[in-house]
Design a protein around this motif. Structure first.
Motif, mmCIF file in Angstrom:
data_model
loop_
_atom_site.group_PDB
_atom_site.id
_atom_site.type_symbol
_atom_site.label_atom_id
_atom_site.label_comp_id
_atom_site.label_asym_id
_atom_site.label_seq_id
_atom_site.Cartn_x
_atom_site.Cartn_y
_atom_site.Cartn_z
ATOM 1 N N ASP A 75 0.806 -1.221 0.000
ATOM 2 C CA ASP A 75 0.000 0.000 0.000
ATOM 3 C C ASP A 75 0.839 1.270 0.000
ATOM 4 O O ASP A 75 0.303 2.364 -0.192
ATOM 5 C CB ASP A 75 -0.937 0.020 1.215
ATOM 6 C CG ASP A 75 -2.000 -1.065 1.146
ATOM 7 O OD1 ASP A 75 -2.249 -1.578 0.038
ATOM 8 O OD2 ASP A 75 -2.563 -1.408 2.207
ATOM 9 N N ASN A 76 2.127 1.148 0.228
ATOM 10 C CA ASN A 76 2.998 2.320 0.296
ATOM 11 C C ASN A 76 3.893 2.476 -0.925
ATOM 12 O O ASN A 76 4.898 3.187 -0.863
ATOM 13 C CB ASN A 76 3.870 2.254 1.550
ATOM 14 C CG ASN A 76 3.082 2.547 2.808
ATOM 15 O OD1 ASN A 76 2.274 3.462 2.844
ATOM 16 N ND2 ASN A 76 3.297 1.750 3.841
ATOM 17 N N VAL A 77 3.514 1.832 -2.030
ATOM 18 C CA VAL A 77 4.281 1.942 -3.266
ATOM 19 C C VAL A 77 3.344 2.331 -4.405
ATOM 20 O O VAL A 77 2.408 1.602 -4.728
ATOM 21 C CB VAL A 77 5.005 0.627 -3.599
ATOM 22 C CG1 VAL A 77 5.793 0.775 -4.899
ATOM 23 C CG2 VAL A 77 5.935 0.227 -2.459
ATOM 24 N N LEU A 78 3.577 3.504 -4.983
ATOM 25 C CA LEU A 78 2.795 4.011 -6.103
ATOM 26 C C LEU A 78 3.682 4.024 -7.343
ATOM 27 O O LEU A 78 4.736 4.670 -7.352
ATOM 28 C CB LEU A 78 2.292 5.429 -5.808
ATOM 29 C CG LEU A 78 1.582 6.149 -6.958
ATOM 30 C CD1 LEU A 78 0.263 5.473 -7.288
ATOM 31 C CD2 LEU A 78 1.356 7.623 -6.611
ATOM 32 N N THR A 79 3.262 3.315 -8.381
ATOM 33 C CA THR A 79 4.072 3.238 -9.603
ATOM 34 C C THR A 79 3.399 3.927 -10.786
ATOM 35 O O THR A 79 3.782 3.705 -11.936
ATOM 36 C CB THR A 79 4.354 1.774 -9.966
ATOM 37 O OG1 THR A 79 3.117 1.067 -10.117
ATOM 38 C CG2 THR A 79 5.201 1.104 -8.899
ATOM 39 N N ALA A 80 2.418 4.762 -10.520
ATOM 40 C CA ALA A 80 1.736 5.509 -11.590
ATOM 41 C C ALA A 80 1.734 7.006 -11.276
ATOM 42 O O ALA A 80 0.766 7.710 -11.534
ATOM 43 C CB ALA A 80 0.310 5.002 -11.763
ATOM 44 N N LEU A 81 2.834 7.492 -10.732
ATOM 45 C CA LEU A 81 2.944 8.917 -10.408
ATOM 46 C C LEU A 81 2.912 9.738 -11.692
ATOM 47 O O LEU A 81 3.669 9.464 -12.623
ATOM 48 C CB LEU A 81 4.261 9.173 -9.666
ATOM 49 C CG LEU A 81 4.529 10.608 -9.223
ATOM 50 C CD1 LEU A 81 3.545 11.039 -8.153
ATOM 51 C CD2 LEU A 81 5.958 10.753 -8.718
ATOM 52 N N PRO A 82 2.046 10.733 -11.793
ATOM 53 C CA PRO A 82 2.051 11.581 -12.995
ATOM 54 C C PRO A 82 3.399 12.283 -13.152
ATOM 55 O O PRO A 82 4.060 12.596 -12.156
ATOM 56 C CB PRO A 82 0.933 12.593 -12.719
ATOM 57 C CG PRO A 82 0.057 11.938 -11.697
ATOM 58 C CD PRO A 82 0.967 11.110 -10.852
ATOM 59 N N PRO A 83 3.832 12.529 -14.385
ATOM 60 C CA PRO A 83 5.091 13.247 -14.587
ATOM 61 C C PRO A 83 5.066 14.619 -13.905
ATOM 62 O O PRO A 83 4.019 15.267 -13.829
ATOM 63 C CB PRO A 83 5.182 13.395 -16.108
ATOM 64 C CG PRO A 83 4.297 12.323 -16.646
ATOM 65 C CD PRO A 83 3.188 12.156 -15.658
ATOM 66 N N GLU A 84 6.215 15.044 -13.408
ATOM 67 C CA GLU A 84 6.328 16.329 -12.733
ATOM 68 C C GLU A 84 7.306 17.221 -13.479
ATOM 69 O O GLU A 84 8.233 16.741 -14.129
ATOM 70 C CB GLU A 84 6.784 16.123 -11.283
ATOM 71 C CG GLU A 84 5.799 15.308 -10.463
ATOM 72 C CD GLU A 84 6.180 15.225 -8.989
ATOM 73 O OE1 GLU A 84 7.219 15.821 -8.619
ATOM 74 O OE2 GLU A 84 5.450 14.574 -8.227
ATOM 75 N N MET A 85 7.108 18.543 -13.361
ATOM 76 C CA MET A 85 7.893 19.492 -14.134
ATOM 77 C C MET A 85 9.201 19.903 -13.468
ATOM 78 O O MET A 85 9.934 20.730 -14.007
ATOM 79 C CB MET A 85 7.043 20.733 -14.458
ATOM 80 C CG MET A 85 6.007 20.478 -15.530
ATOM 81 S SD MET A 85 6.805 19.972 -17.083
ATOM 82 C CE MET A 85 5.372 19.776 -18.141
ATOM 83 N N GLY A 86 9.515 19.358 -12.299
ATOM 84 C CA GLY A 86 10.834 19.553 -11.732
ATOM 85 C C GLY A 86 11.873 18.830 -12.572
ATOM 86 O O GLY A 86 11.547 18.077 -13.499
ATOM 87 N N ALA A 87 13.157 19.048 -12.266
ATOM 88 C CA ALA A 87 14.230 18.454 -13.055
ATOM 89 C C ALA A 87 15.282 17.853 -12.129
ATOM 90 O O ALA A 87 15.376 18.206 -10.956
ATOM 91 C CB ALA A 87 14.864 19.499 -13.969
ATOM 92 N N GLU A 88 16.088 16.946 -12.674
ATOM 93 C CA GLU A 88 17.078 16.187 -11.905
ATOM 94 C C GLU A 88 18.259 15.832 -12.803
ATOM 95 O O GLU A 88 18.058 15.361 -13.918
ATOM 96 C CB GLU A 88 16.452 14.890 -11.390
ATOM 97 C CG GLU A 88 16.392 14.741 -9.907
ATOM 98 C CD GLU A 88 17.735 14.497 -9.236
ATOM 99 O OE1 GLU A 88 18.709 14.127 -9.920
ATOM 100 O OE2 GLU A 88 17.790 14.669 -8.007
ATOM 101 N N ASP A 89 19.482 16.010 -12.304
ATOM 102 C CA ASP A 89 20.614 15.639 -13.149
ATOM 103 C C ASP A 89 20.944 14.150 -13.078
ATOM 104 O O ASP A 89 21.849 13.687 -13.766
ATOM 105 C CB ASP A 89 21.835 16.501 -12.856
ATOM 106 C CG ASP A 89 22.607 16.092 -11.619
ATOM 107 O OD1 ASP A 89 22.035 15.403 -10.752
ATOM 108 O OD2 ASP A 89 23.786 16.491 -11.499
ATOM 109 N N PHE A 90 20.199 13.374 -12.293
ATOM 110 C CA PHE A 90 20.292 11.922 -12.387
ATOM 111 C C PHE A 90 19.888 11.470 -13.791
ATOM 112 O O PHE A 90 20.209 10.352 -14.208
ATOM 113 C CB PHE A 90 19.403 11.268 -11.331
ATOM 114 C CG PHE A 90 19.554 9.770 -11.228
ATOM 115 C CD1 PHE A 90 20.753 9.204 -10.832
ATOM 116 C CD2 PHE A 90 18.493 8.926 -11.520
ATOM 117 C CE1 PHE A 90 20.904 7.819 -10.738
ATOM 118 C CE2 PHE A 90 18.618 7.543 -11.423
ATOM 119 C CZ PHE A 90 19.834 6.994 -11.029
ATOM 120 N N SER A 91 19.204 12.349 -14.517
ATOM 121 C CA SER A 91 18.810 12.065 -15.897
ATOM 122 C C SER A 91 20.003 11.677 -16.764
ATOM 123 O O SER A 91 19.890 10.818 -17.649
ATOM 124 C CB SER A 91 18.106 13.282 -16.495
ATOM 125 O OG SER A 91 18.906 14.446 -16.359
#
Length: 387
Positions: free
Chosen positions: A320-336
Motif C-alpha cells: 500500500d505504500n508503493v505508487l508506480t503511476a505517479l504523474p510526470p512532474e515538471m521539476g528536473a534532476e541531473d540523475f537524468s
C-alpha cells in the motif's frame, strides 16, 4: 515496514551523520568537507575501494560481494542550496546563506547506511558501486561524472537513486516508468533601443513595448504550438527595464525557464522562442539577443529497472505504500544523465507532508532514513544473488 533490523539498529548513528552534514552545507562542485566526511565513514566501514575527486569533489566507493555477479550503481547527491535556513533546529546550518533545503544530507546518510550494512554482510554477488555526487542543484555534477567516464570505469550495469518527498507519507515510495521529471532549459533576452527623456519619445527607441510584446507572445508557445496533451511549460520569470519615471531606458531584459518531456517539443519551444524574439524586435525597431541554454534532460525511468525497484520498495514499505503511476512532474534532476548512460530508475521516498523542498523551513525526516537505506541494501541483495 520490513526495514532491515541491522539498519534500524544504527538509525541514531545515521541521524547523527545527517545532522552533521546539515550543519555544514556546501555548494556546487565544492563539496570537499562533505566528501571528506563520507570518505572517513567509508573507511570505517571497510569498503573495498574509494575513489575521490570525480567531478572535483565526488566520491565513488566499491563494495565487493561474494563471487561473481552484476554491478549496480547507487547514487546520492551531496550539495546544498544558497539560501538562509529558518527551521530553528538544533542542527540548523552553521553557514550563513547556505542550507540543505532539498534533502541531500538525508540522501547521503541513507547511502552511507546502506554502505555500512553491505560492507558488514556481503550477502550478495558482484559489486555495489556507491556514487556520492556534487552539484545536482547547479551545473549538473551527474553529467560531469558521466562525462569523466564513471560508468565505464566502474563497469556499472544499472543505476538507482532516491529523493526525499515532502508531498508523500512517511516511508511511501512513488515513481513511474518512462518520463518522470522534465527537461529544463533557461533563456535570457537582451533588448537594446535608444534611451532618452520620457517627454520626447519620438527621439527614442523604447525597448519596453518590445519586452511587453515578447512576454505576451510567449504565452502562445504552449497554448497554440503544442498538442493539448503534450506537456510543456514556458515561464518568463524576470523582466527588468528602466530606472526613473521620466527616462525611457536604453535596454530591457527578460529571462525564464522552459520545461518539457518530448525532444520534439523541446526543439519546437526553442525554435518558437527564437522566432518570437526576432520578429518582435523587428516590429519595435530594437536590437535583440537571445541566450538559450539547454540544461538537464528529462529523467526517464527504464521499465525493467523501475519494476525491480518497485518490487524492493514493496518488500521494505508494504504494497500500500508503493505508487508506480505517479504523474510526470515538471521539476528536473541531473540523475537524468546517469539514466541516459545506463538503465535504471529514480524513486521518491515520502518523508511526511511538510514544507516543500527549497523552502527555508524544510528539514529531512530522519525517521525515514532506515527505509531508504534498507531499499538500497535489499536492491543489491535481491538482484545480486550469491552463487
Amino acid at each position: 515496514m520490513a526495514v532491515i533490523n541491522r539498519i534500524a539498529g544504527f538509525a541514531e548513528e545515521m541521524a547523527g551523520w545527517r545532522r552533521h552534514l546539515h550543519m555544514n552545507p556546501e555548494l556546487g562542485l565544492d563539496c570537499h568537507q562533505t566528501a571528506a566526511f563520507v570518505v572517513e565513514r567509508l573507511r570505517e566501514f571497510g569498503v573495498d575501494e574509494i575513489h575521490e575527486g570525480i567531478a572535483r569533489s565526488g566520491v565513488v566507493a566499491v563494495i565487493n560481494g561474494t563471487g561473481e555477479g552484476p554491478v549496480t550503481g547507487l547514487r546520492a547527491d551531496m550539495d546544498a542550496l544558497p539560501m538562509q535556513e529558518e527551521t530553528g533546529a538544533e542542527w540548523a546550518s552553521q553557514v550563513e546563506g547556505r542550507m540543505h533545503a532539498c534533502g541531500h544530507d538525508g540522501h547521503t546518510a541513507m547511502l552511507l547506511g546502506a554502505a555500512k550494512y553491505l560492507s558488514e554482510t556481503r550477502n550478495f554477488g558482484g559489486k555495489a558501486v556507491l556514487i556520492f555526487q556534487p552539484a545536482e542543484e547547479t551545473i549538473g555534477g551527474g553529467r560531469i561524472m558521466v562525462e569523466e567516464g564513471m560508468m565505464d570505469r566502474f563497469d556499472v550495469g544499472e543505476v538507482y537513486a532516491l529523493h526525499t518527498d515532502p508531498f508523500g507519507g512517511a516511508g511511501e515510495f512513488r515513481t513511474r516508468t518512462g518520463p518522470l521529471l522534465a527537461a529544463v532549459d533557461d533563456f535570457e533576452i537582451f533588448l537594446t533601443g535608444k534611451g532618452g527623456h520620457a517627454a520626447y519619445p519620438d527621439a527614442c527607441i523604447d525597448p519596453l513595448p518590445a519586452a511587453a510584446a515578447i512576454l505576451q507572445a510567449m504565452q502562445t508557445v504552449v497554448s497554440r504550438n503544442v498538442k493539448p496533451l503534450d506537456e510543456l511549460v514556458v515561464s518568463v520569470t524576470q523582466i527588468h527595464g528602466g530606472s526613473a519615471m521620466n527616462i525611457i531606458p536604453e535596454s530591457a531584459y527578460l529571462a525564464g525557464t522552459v520545461r518539457s518531456f518530448s525532444p520534439a517539443v523541446r526543439d519546437m519551444a526553442e525554435k518558437r522562442i527564437g522566432e518570437i524574439v526576432t520578429a518582435q524586435a523587428s516590429v519595435y525597431g530594437v536590437e535583440a539577443r537571445l541566450d538559450y541554454q539547454r540544461n538537464y534532460p528529462a529523467t526517464v525511468n527504464h521499465g525493467a529497472q523501475t519494476e525491480k525497484g518497485a518490487e524492493i520498495a514493496r518488500e521494505v514499505a508494504g504494497e500500500d505504500n508503493v505508487l508506480t503511476a505517479l504523474p510526470p512532474e515538471m521539476g528536473a534532476e541531473d540523475f537524468s544523465y546517469m539514466l541516459e548512460a545506463r538503465p535504471g530508475a529514480f524513486f521518491f521516498l515520502g518523508q511526511g507532508v511538510g514544507p516543500s523542498v527549497h523552502h527555508p523551513e524544510f528539514d529531512f525526516n530522519d525517521e525515514v532514513a532506515p527505509v531508504g537505506a534498507s531499499f538500497f541494501a535489499r536492491l543489491i541483495e535481491r538482484h545480486h544473488p550469491v552463487g
